[in-house]
Design a protein around this motif. Structure first.
Motif, PDB file in Angstrom:
ATOM      1  N   LEU A  88       0.827  -1.213   0.000  1.00  7.81           N
ATOM      2  CA  LEU A  88       0.000   0.000   0.000  1.00  7.81           C
ATOM      3  C   LEU A  88       0.860   1.261   0.000  1.00  7.81           C
ATOM      4  N   ASN A  89       1.746   1.368  -0.980  1.00  4.29           N
ATOM      5  CA  ASN A  89       2.550   2.560  -1.178  1.00  4.29           C
ATOM      6  C   ASN A  89       2.470   2.977  -2.639  1.00  4.29           C
ATOM      7  N   LEU A 108       5.180  -6.290  -1.659  1.00  7.80           N
ATOM      8  CA  LEU A 108       4.882  -5.087  -2.450  1.00  7.80           C
ATOM      9  C   LEU A 108       3.425  -5.092  -2.908  1.00  7.80           C
ATOM     10  N   THR A 109       2.542  -5.571  -2.060  1.00  9.81           N
ATOM     11  CA  THR A 109       1.122  -5.674  -2.407  1.00  9.81           C
ATOM     12  C   THR A 109       0.513  -4.294  -2.625  1.00  9.81           C
ATOM     13  N   VAL A 110      -0.321  -4.183  -3.693  1.00 11.61           N
ATOM     14  CA  VAL A 110      -1.069  -2.966  -4.029  1.00 11.61           C
ATOM     15  C   VAL A 110      -0.124  -1.774  -4.115  1.00 11.61           C
ATOM     16  N   ASN A 111       0.780  -1.815  -5.071  1.00 13.86           N
ATOM     17  CA  ASN A 111       1.613  -0.675  -5.421  1.00 13.86           C
ATOM     18  C   ASN A 111       1.381  -0.360  -6.892  1.00 13.86           C
ATOM     19  N   PHE A 112       2.311   0.296  -7.526  1.00 16.86           N
ATOM     20  CA  PHE A 112       2.157   0.691  -8.931  1.00 16.86           C
ATOM     21  C   PHE A 112       3.335   0.207  -9.756  1.00 16.86           C
ATOM     22  N   VAL A 134       0.799  -8.832  -5.577  1.00 14.58           N
ATOM     23  CA  VAL A 134      -0.644  -8.781  -5.843  1.00 14.58           C
ATOM     24  C   VAL A 134      -1.104  -7.332  -5.855  1.00 14.58           C
ATOM     25  N   GLY A 135      -1.950  -6.971  -6.841  1.00 12.94           N
ATOM     26  CA  GLY A 135      -2.496  -5.627  -6.920  1.00 12.94           C
ATOM     27  C   GLY A 135      -1.649  -4.652  -7.687  1.00 12.94           C
ATOM     28  N   ASN A 136      -0.570  -5.075  -8.305  1.00 13.06           N
ATOM     29  CA  ASN A 136       0.270  -4.213  -9.129  1.00 13.06           C
ATOM     30  C   ASN A 136      -0.119  -4.364 -10.607  1.00 13.06           C
ATOM     31  N   PRO A 137       0.124  -3.342 -11.424  1.00 13.34           N
ATOM     32  CA  PRO A 137      -0.226  -3.456 -12.854  1.00 13.34           C
ATOM     33  C   PRO A 137       0.527  -4.566 -13.575  1.00 13.34           C
TER      34      PRO A 137
END
Length: 468
Positions: A88-89, A108-112, A134-137
């Motif tokens: 979440l960063n 590194l969950t939910v980053n960009f 998980v949650g990265n492009p």
């Protein structure tokens, strides 16, 4: 370009990592940071990793989730670091982790992270066993899992799923073609991201121009239209309108939009805190400009003020809170008034007479907590005692005399004409002894007879002096 825009936004406001912050988070280690092995810095609005590698060299576990960190940096000297949580960063690229020799788990969950090829920088972390993306492009790329498994042979678990031996063999078979496919998808993602940012910038400029034109039209319109517009604006406040526009306007999920949402929520929180703050009351007036002392009872205490006439003093009984420490009470006795501060609240009372402040005393009961002030008067007063109530005869005599005075009748003495007055018996004497001598003293006739009649057996001795 995306990274440049993000860094430009971050220059506006940055929450640094301070030594005080780390010490507050090191309570389990007696606030010592040089020997700290685990620290949690989540939800601290941190926008840059700094100072940690110099202050906490022995760190093994570092929690930095749910912050605003755009880049992995300043952690290369943490040689003992085993677990790094950056979920979440706003991280865009995996980098600067080669120096973490003992790194075993990276979250590194939910980053960009859109550059999947940046995973290759983790090949030097030979002890890395778990990786979460998980949650990265980049997870939407075709062949994402095969590429990561083939690139990191030391990895045993990816996104919470264990990597099997057959899966690793399959991933290594077409690695070259997979790399070319991943690179093409990266270029497409970066172009699309750049185009979206440009379009978003153009829309923002158009919106600003429309708002500016709307405000100018509102100023130069007719009177009737102005009244209608004002009525419509009155029904819905500007804050509510902006709030609806902010949350209902669609926007892409980017680091910039996440920062904008964070700034918006932070501004609302500060405005709410500012609104909840109590207004500072002006200081209460104790003495007016013309010098008149006022009675004040801020603590709302039931007091008792009495005058002790016997001891010529004034007594004030103030029922202070029973369990309150005496150090929170301050007494100030002045010649004309007394002021008591009870836990910062003022009790002031004007005295009925002038007192002596130097001779005054203050005592507090240990059982009830009452505060007792003894204040001697400055000048003693002599008060006449109440006269005894006159009798009935005295009242009659007084009334008769007053009547005569009012009638102006002359006063005369009254004489008793009933008989002669025996002057010899006016004053009666109490006889203590009875005998011929006492009788002779009281009755002169009897004394003469005694002198004429001689007594039997009496001989006059010339040597004996006569009786008086």
């Amino acid at each position: 370009m995306c990274t440049c825009i993000l860094r430009r936004v971050l220059r506006r406001r940055r929450c640094p990592v301070t030594e005080d912050l780390i010490r507050r988070r090191a309570e389990h280690n007696e606030c010592e940071i040089f020997s700290l092995e685990e620290v949690s810095l989540h939800q601290q609005d941190i926008e840059r990793i700094e100072h940690i590698e110099r202050w906490c060299r022995d760190l093994k576990i570092l929690y930095l989730q749910n912050n605003l960190i755009p880049r992995i940096e300043n952690v290369g000297r943490l040689k003992k670091l085993e677990y790094l949580n950056l979920a979440l960063n706003n991280i865009l690229v995996i980098e600067n982790l080669e120096g973490c020799e003992n790194l075993q788990k990276l979250d590194l969950t939910v980053n960009f992270v859109g550059r999947l090829s940046s995973v290759e920088t983790l090949t030097q972390n030979i002890h890395l066993r778990q990786l979460f993306l998980v949650g990265n492009p980049c997870t939407l790329f075709e062949g994402y899992r095969k590429y990561v498994v083939a690139t990191l042979p030391q990895l045993k678990c990816l996104d919470g799923t264990e990597i099997t031996r057959s899966e690793r063999i399959t991933a290594n078979q077409g690695l070259e073609e997979l790399k070319r496919s991943v690179m093409e998808q990266e270029e497409q993602y970066l172009r699309k991201n750049t185009q979206e940012k440009e379009e978003e910038k153009e829309e923002a400029n158009k919106k600003q121009a429309a708002d500016r034109a709307r405000s100018q039209d509102g100023e130069g319109g007719s009177g009737a239209s102005d009244l209608e517009d004002k009525q419509e604006d009155a029904t819905e406040s500007d804050e509510e309108r902006r709030e609806k526009e902010f949350w209902h306007t669609p926007c892409p999920f980017t680091p910039e939009s996440r920062l904008e949402a964070h700034r918006h929520l932070e501004a609302k929180r500060r405005a709410k805190e500012k609104g909840n703050e109590r207004k500072v009351k002006p200081p209460r007036t104790l003495i007016t400009a013309d010098g008149r002392v006022l009675n004040v009872n801020e603590p709302k205490l039931d007091f008792s003020l009495t005058e002790d006439d016997n001891n010529n003093r004034i007594v004030l009984d103030l029922p202070v809170y029973r369990h309150m420490d005496t150090s929170l009470i301050d007494v100030d006795v002045q010649p004309t008034y007394v002021k008591v501060s009870v836990k910062g609240k003022i009790f002031q009372l004007v005295l009925p007479a002038e007192v002596k402040p130097d001779s005054s005393t203050a005592q507090r009961s240990q059982t009830t907590g009452h505060l007792l002030l003894h204040m001697p008067r400055a000048q003693g007063e002599i008060k006449a005692k109440k006269a005894a109530r006159p009798s009935k005869d005295d009242r009659r005599l007084h009334s008769s005399l007053s009547d005569k005075r009012e009638r102006s009748i002359p006063e005369r003495l009254e004489v008793d004409t009933s008989g002669t007055v025996d002057i010899a018996n006016i004053v009666t004497r109490h006889r203590t002894t009875e005998g011929p001598l006492e009788a002779s003293r009281c009755n002169p006739t009897t004394a003469t007879l005694l002198e004429r009649v001689p007594l039997e057996g009496f001989e006059d001795d010339p040597d004996v002096p006569p009786l008086i």
